[in-house]
Design a protein around this motif. Sequence first.
Motif, mmCIF file in Angstrom:
data_model
loop_
_atom_site.group_PDB
_atom_site.id
_atom_site.type_symbol
_atom_site.label_atom_id
_atom_site.label_comp_id
_atom_site.label_asym_id
_atom_site.label_seq_id
_atom_site.Cartn_x
_atom_site.Cartn_y
_atom_site.Cartn_z
ATOM 1 N N ASP A 1 11.357 6.642 10.097
ATOM 2 C CA ASP A 1 10.609 7.872 10.332
ATOM 3 C C ASP A 1 9.194 7.808 9.766
ATOM 4 O OD1 ASP A 1 12.695 9.031 11.666
ATOM 5 O OD2 ASP A 1 13.417 10.209 9.960
ATOM 6 N N GLY A 2 8.914 6.787 8.959
ATOM 7 C CA GLY A 2 7.587 6.671 8.367
ATOM 8 C C GLY A 2 6.514 6.401 9.412
ATOM 9 N N ARG A 3 5.325 6.920 9.179
ATOM 10 C CA ARG A 3 4.210 6.728 10.107
ATOM 11 C C ARG A 3 2.949 6.385 9.325
ATOM 12 N NH1 ARG A 3 7.951 6.720 12.778
ATOM 13 N NH2 ARG A 3 8.417 7.752 14.763
ATOM 14 N N LEU A 4 2.129 5.529 9.896
ATOM 15 C CA LEU A 4 0.869 5.132 9.275
ATOM 16 C C LEU A 4 -0.272 5.513 10.206
ATOM 17 C CD1 LEU A 4 -0.652 3.623 7.037
ATOM 18 C CD2 LEU A 4 -0.314 1.520 8.341
ATOM 19 N N PRO A 5 -1.091 6.500 9.852
ATOM 20 C CA PRO A 5 -2.194 6.899 10.734
ATOM 21 C C PRO A 5 -3.305 5.855 10.750
ATOM 22 C CG PRO A 5 -2.264 8.152 8.699
ATOM 23 C CD PRO A 5 -1.009 7.333 8.650
ATOM 24 N N LEU A 6 -3.747 5.500 11.943
ATOM 25 C CA LEU A 6 -4.803 4.510 12.122
ATOM 26 C C LEU A 6 -5.996 5.129 12.845
ATOM 27 C CD1 LEU A 6 -2.727 1.464 13.466
ATOM 28 C CD2 LEU A 6 -3.250 2.030 11.095
ATOM 29 N N GLU A 7 -7.167 4.635 12.530
ATOM 30 C CA GLU A 7 -8.386 4.956 13.291
ATOM 31 C C GLU A 7 -8.944 3.643 13.811
ATOM 32 O OE1 GLU A 7 -12.918 6.756 12.759
ATOM 33 O OE2 GLU A 7 -11.526 6.710 11.069
ATOM 34 N N PRO B 1 3.501 0.802 14.053
ATOM 35 C CA PRO B 1 4.200 0.179 12.917
ATOM 36 C C PRO B 1 3.537 -1.088 12.409
ATOM 37 C CG PRO B 1 5.338 -0.311 14.964
ATOM 38 C CD PRO B 1 4.238 0.639 15.316
ATOM 39 N N VAL B 2 2.547 -0.937 11.575
ATOM 40 C CA VAL B 2 1.847 -2.097 11.005
ATOM 41 C C VAL B 2 1.935 -2.045 9.477
ATOM 42 C CG1 VAL B 2 0.269 -2.483 12.918
ATOM 43 C CG2 VAL B 2 -0.327 -0.803 11.186
ATOM 44 N N GLY B 3 3.092 -1.631 8.989
ATOM 45 C CA GLY B 3 3.247 -1.426 7.555
ATOM 46 C C GLY B 3 3.005 -2.657 6.706
ATOM 47 N N LEU B 4 3.450 -3.831 7.178
ATOM 48 C CA LEU B 4 3.264 -5.045 6.393
ATOM 49 C C LEU B 4 1.777 -5.362 6.240
ATOM 50 C CD1 LEU B 4 4.195 -7.580 4.929
ATOM 51 C CD2 LEU B 4 4.486 -8.682 7.159
ATOM 52 N N LEU B 5 1.014 -5.245 7.326
ATOM 53 C CA LEU B 5 -0.423 -5.505 7.246
ATOM 54 C C LEU B 5 -1.103 -4.518 6.303
ATOM 55 C CD1 LEU B 5 -1.244 -6.192 11.014
ATOM 56 C CD2 LEU B 5 -0.835 -7.842 9.188
ATOM 57 N N SER C 1 -0.497 11.721 -7.013
ATOM 58 C CA SER C 1 -0.137 11.540 -5.614
ATOM 59 C C SER C 1 0.199 10.100 -5.344
ATOM 60 C CB SER C 1 -1.260 11.905 -4.711
ATOM 61 O OG SER C 1 -2.296 12.368 -5.298
ATOM 62 N N PRO C 2 1.321 9.844 -4.598
ATOM 63 C CA PRO C 2 1.676 8.485 -4.279
ATOM 64 C C PRO C 2 0.681 7.864 -3.334
ATOM 65 C CG PRO C 2 3.095 10.026 -3.145
ATOM 66 C CD PRO C 2 2.198 10.815 -4.010
ATOM 67 N N GLY C 3 0.076 6.784 -3.743
ATOM 68 C CA GLY C 3 -0.910 6.144 -2.881
ATOM 69 C C GLY C 3 -2.237 6.870 -2.940
ATOM 70 N N ASP C 4 -3.206 6.370 -2.191
ATOM 71 C CA ASP C 4 -4.543 6.952 -2.171
ATOM 72 C C ASP C 4 -4.752 7.634 -0.829
ATOM 73 O OD1 ASP C 4 -7.909 5.582 -2.409
ATOM 74 O OD2 ASP C 4 -7.155 7.621 -2.380
ATOM 75 N N GLY C 5 -4.513 8.933 -0.761
ATOM 76 C CA GLY C 5 -4.609 9.655 0.505
ATOM 77 C C GLY C 5 -5.984 9.584 1.128
ATOM 78 N N SER C 6 -7.025 9.397 0.289
ATOM 79 C CA SER C 6 -8.383 9.370 0.832
ATOM 80 C C SER C 6 -8.626 8.149 1.703
ATOM 81 C CB SER C 6 -9.393 9.388 -0.320
ATOM 82 O OG SER C 6 -9.264 8.219 -1.117
ATOM 83 N N SER C 7 -7.763 7.148 1.615
ATOM 84 C CA SER C 7 -7.963 5.923 2.402
ATOM 85 C C SER C 7 -7.345 6.035 3.794
ATOM 86 C CB SER C 7 -7.348 4.735 1.670
ATOM 87 O OG SER C 7 -5.948 4.916 1.572
ATOM 88 N N LEU C 8 -6.686 7.149 4.084
ATOM 89 C CA LEU C 8 -6.069 7.339 5.392
ATOM 90 C C LEU C 8 -6.896 8.311 6.223
ATOM 91 C CD1 LEU C 8 -2.301 7.581 4.373
ATOM 92 C CD2 LEU C 8 -3.517 5.628 5.331
ATOM 93 N N PRO C 9 -6.982 8.130 7.538
ATOM 94 C CA PRO C 9 -6.339 7.046 8.287
ATOM 95 C C PRO C 9 -6.956 5.683 7.982
ATOM 96 C CG PRO C 9 -7.832 8.265 9.703
ATOM 97 C CD PRO C 9 -7.779 9.009 8.408
ATOM 98 N N TRP C 10 -6.161 4.647 8.160
ATOM 99 C CA TRP C 10 -6.621 3.274 7.938
ATOM 100 C C TRP C 10 -7.537 2.891 9.091
ATOM 101 C CZ3 TRP C 10 -3.344 -1.780 8.408
ATOM 102 C CH2 TRP C 10 -4.031 -2.827 7.759
ATOM 103 N N ARG C 11 -8.757 2.498 8.771
ATOM 104 C CA ARG C 11 -9.768 2.232 9.801
ATOM 105 C C ARG C 11 -9.757 0.755 10.179
ATOM 106 N NH1 ARG C 11 -15.720 1.917 10.546
ATOM 107 N NH2 ARG C 11 -16.271 3.404 12.188
ATOM 108 N N LEU C 12 -9.512 0.474 11.456
ATOM 109 C CA LEU C 12 -9.491 -0.885 11.979
ATOM 110 C C LEU C 12 -10.600 -1.046 13.002
ATOM 111 C CD1 LEU C 12 -5.638 -1.329 12.558
ATOM 112 C CD2 LEU C 12 -6.966 -1.883 10.517
ATOM 113 N N SER D 1 16.323 -1.527 4.302
ATOM 114 C CA SER D 1 14.865 -1.449 4.432
ATOM 115 C C SER D 1 14.224 -2.638 5.128
ATOM 116 C CB SER D 1 14.234 -1.302 3.036
ATOM 117 O OG SER D 1 14.804 -0.224 2.335
ATOM 118 N N ALA D 2 15.021 -3.468 5.798
ATOM 119 C CA ALA D 2 14.441 -4.601 6.517
ATOM 120 C C ALA D 2 13.621 -4.110 7.702
ATOM 121 C CB ALA D 2 15.538 -5.543 7.002
ATOM 122 N N TYR D 3 12.691 -4.930 8.124
ATOM 123 C CA TYR D 3 11.963 -4.644 9.366
ATOM 124 C C TYR D 3 12.899 -4.877 10.550
ATOM 125 C CZ TYR D 3 7.428 -4.072 7.089
ATOM 126 O OH TYR D 3 6.379 -3.594 6.339
ATOM 127 N N GLY D 4 12.426 -4.567 11.743
ATOM 128 C CA GLY D 4 13.274 -4.628 12.927
ATOM 129 C C GLY D 4 13.841 -5.994 13.224
#
Length: 273
Positions: free
Chosen positions: A16-22, A44-48, A68-79, A258-261
Amino acid sequence: MENRVSLGSIQKAVWDGRLPLEIVLASSESRTFDKTDPYLWHYPVGLLFDLYAGVDPASKTAARDNESPGDGSSLPWRLIVHFSDWPPDLVRLDADGMVMNDAFINSVKEADFLRNGTAKGIMSLSKEDSSGLWNAVQEVDILSFQRISNILLPQLSQPFRNVPIRIFLPLLPDAGSSSLKVVQSPLPPSIPASSMQSSQMLSSRSGSTLQPQTVGTVLHTLLPNLFPSRRTPVLAKPVLHGAVIPMSAPIEEVVRSSAYGDGWAYIVVRMMG
């Protein structure tokens, strides 16, 4: 039964986890506009992210300290997307997606072989289930994935022969060397209790009591300089899915939940301080 429910709930939380990307096009390669609009989505690019984003992973320590867990200011992750100067060591994709499909299935076969000592499980899957496993991962369909994955996984009462885990160590870029090191070794889910004291291991191996192999015992064995303690992170910490894994976590439970797919747990080593 409680263990099964616990592992299942962890797996659901991971899926259910999601990683926002820009995602933006490199300005030097945007020939039509001075600046293209970003494309926002989830993928799903959690490992990267664990490897390259440089974000502090979530941990129990942060929660206790009301941080706060993690650094919220770094999201979304900019690619930034580039279409020129393709690196020679990167795999080129095809329009039909078969390169990724084949890479995924090969990785599933490796994990299946380690868990069971044979790859008969994945090789005997029907064509429908074989393609369905990959489709379930692409579509984040956990119910379809679990149905097919349960065909491959040994029952809880039957331990893995070896546990499929890969450990990633991001290194400082250096001329002529890779910036990423991968450590992998056959890892049995249980070890003799006497292995905690190496001087007694050989003399008592035949009659020793087994204990679960943990994240801490694995890291201490494979990377003793970074993990001098089996119980407490001193110089580095193990990260999976954006969170610090307890050193006491049994590795088979980590993989089951918790393994990947593809069946592998990809643990990233992050330096402390």
